[in-house]
Write an enzyme that holds these catalytic residues in place. Structure first.
Site, PDB file in Angstrom:
ATOM      1  N   HIS A  38      33.006   4.218  17.110  1.00 37.77           N
ATOM      2  CA  HIS A  38      32.040   4.448  18.026  1.00 37.77           C
ATOM      3  C   HIS A  38      32.694   4.118  19.294  1.00 37.77           C
ATOM      4  CE1 HIS A  38      28.229   3.837  20.367  1.00 37.77           C
ATOM      5  NE2 HIS A  38      27.615   4.239  19.395  1.00 37.77           N
ATOM      6  N   ASP A  74      25.005   7.261  12.365  1.00 33.64           N
ATOM      7  CA  ASP A  74      24.829   8.960  11.922  1.00 33.64           C
ATOM      8  C   ASP A  74      25.506   8.831  10.614  1.00 33.64           C
ATOM      9  OD1 ASP A  74      24.143   9.700  14.753  1.00 33.64           O
ATOM     10  OD2 ASP A  74      26.273   9.248  15.099  1.00 33.64           O
TER      11      ASP A  74
END
Length: 451
Positions: free
Chosen positions: A316, A373
């Protein structure tokens, strides 16, 4: 250490940073946030030194002071208005979190009921908007329709033509929160050639969206509590995430004093990009590709380590530790599939990839941990939401954060229009050449990644 308060929750450190340019030295204040975040204030840098700071991608640039969301990427912390995301996921729901983000505190029982009623009263679109839907071809991407229709919905709100007004903002926020579901559901139905299903006020927020998505004129869709809970959790976990690409876009548009609907429509366009809102779709496409190839994940991991493939859903931009949302959503994913009695080979592959990556020094050393996700796409797949609607769901979830950030900048009377600077690297002084004297030459892109 601290000598003065700059604004609510922000203080100025007793020491400052010093910038040396040639023989001149410039003192730059150091600001400290309520959680100890430190930043060098360069607000007056260009005025005082004629220099600007260059930071492509804004990775080291703070664009605002905000009271909405706090992230500590190194420790894997996410808090809305100071409340840990883990507590909100366990005890709250999406509408209550929306109130928290937009108005700064959890609602009382009366305030919660009022907001629920306001959302229910605003859920119908103006009938004339049906003609707008009919103008889109069946192949239109749902995000294109969502952005356009949010702007169109704003045309039916005369209050939006006025400057920010606290007296009308609450009902506009409720209307946007409510109608984004209706627009999204209508978009899905049109893409499938199905009759439009109108909202039903007997259902609460997330259940009503599922009703509009999947019910038929002669039969309401069977509302499974675990399905509603899972989708509501996805919305809650995506409700805000600090100054990401789409939120920063909303704030930039809002700084021009554009109305709420126009600013949020711009956020939808930013979210549409595959590097932002399309990540969970990319995860599912990766898992399906592995499954079709008959791989158990080991071959794919080997290719990732050799630099031939990319492991989607890991790592991320902000988190250098576990994404706190990933732990929450993984647990919900397991529970949902267990209740629905669904065995999904893609989930088995996902778990295997996670197990391998979390025990492999290649990924550990690079701080590549699962993000939100990685599992959200599997949940939506289990519910029956098609791949092209994944980013639309993300947009519905992010709506409270966009509205809260819009409100923060629109209500600030001292806020200036956002206007980034640049370092020009084009030709020096040039002159016009008559058409008859111009030579034919190939046009090339002179920009480079290193610029």
């Amino acid at each position: 250490m601290i000598k003065e308060t700059v604004s609510s929750g922000t203080t100025k450190a007793s020491e400052s940073a010093r910038l040396q340019i040639g023989e001149r030295s410039y003192e730059l204040p150091i600001l400290i946030g309520s959680e100890g975040e430190r930043g060098i204030d360069i607000t007056n840098l260009r005025t005082e030194s004629s220099h600007i700071a260059l930071d492509p991608g804004y990775g080291n640039t703070g664009s605002c002071l905000s009271t909405i969301t706090f992230i500590d990427g190194e420790r894997g912390i996410l808090r809305y208005r100071g409340i840990p995301i883990e507590e909100l996921a366990e005890h709250s729901n999406f509408v209550e979190v929306a109130y928290l983000l937009i108005f700064g505190r959890l609602p009382s029982k009366r305030e919660s009921a009022e907001m629920t009623d306001e959302i229910a009263s605003c859920e119908l679109l103006h009938e004339d908007m049906k003609f707008h839907f009919e103008g889109f071809p069946a192949t239109s991407h749902p995000m294109a329709i969502l952005s356009s229709m949010i702007n169109a919905a704003g045309c039916f709100q005369r209050e939006l033509l006025e400057p920010y007004n606290p007296a009308t903002f609450r009902i506009l926020a409720s209307r946007l929160l409510s109608q984004v579901r209706t627009i999204a559901a209508f978009t899905y139905r049109k893409s499938r050639g199905l009759p439009i299903i109108y909202p039903n006020p007997i259902y609460k927020y997330t259940a009503n969206f599922l009703h509009m998505m999947f019910s038929m004129p002669h039969r309401d869709w069977e509302m499974h509590p675990e399905v509603v809970k899972a989708l509501d959790l996805i919305l809650l976990l995506h409700a805000d995430h600090e100054q990401n690409c789409s939120t920063a876009t909303v704030r930039m548009v809002a700084s021009s004093r554009a109305n709420l609907f126009a600013s949020v429509a711009a956020g939808v366009c930013a979210l549409w990009g595959p590097l932002h809102g399309g990540a969970n779709q990319a995860v599912l496409e990766m898992l399906n590709e592995i499954h079709v190839a008959g791989d158990n994940g080991l071959g794919f991991i080997k290719e990732v380590k050799n630099g031939k493939r990319r492991l989607m859903g890991f790592g991320h931009r902000v988190y250098k530790n576990h994404d706190p949302r990933a732990k929450i959503i993984k647990r919900q994913c397991d529970e949902l599939l267990n209740v629905l009695k669904k065995s999904d080979p893609l989930l088995d592959i996902a778990k295997r990839l996670e197990e391998i990556a979390l025990s492999d020094s290649y990924f550990i050393d690079r701080k590549l941990y699962p993000n939100v996700d990685f599992y959200s796409g599997i949940i939506m797949r289990a519910i029956g939401i098609p791949l092209e609607m994944f980013t639309v769901i993300f947009a519905i979830g992010r709506m409270p954060g966009w509205i809260a950030n819009y409100k923060e900048i629109a209500s600030d009377q001292c806020a200036r229009i956002a206007r980034p600077r640049q370092i020009y690297i084009g030709p020096k002084l040039n002159h016009f050449i008559p058409r008859s004297e111009r030579l034919e030459q190939e046009i090339t892109d002179s920009a480079s990644c290193s610029a």
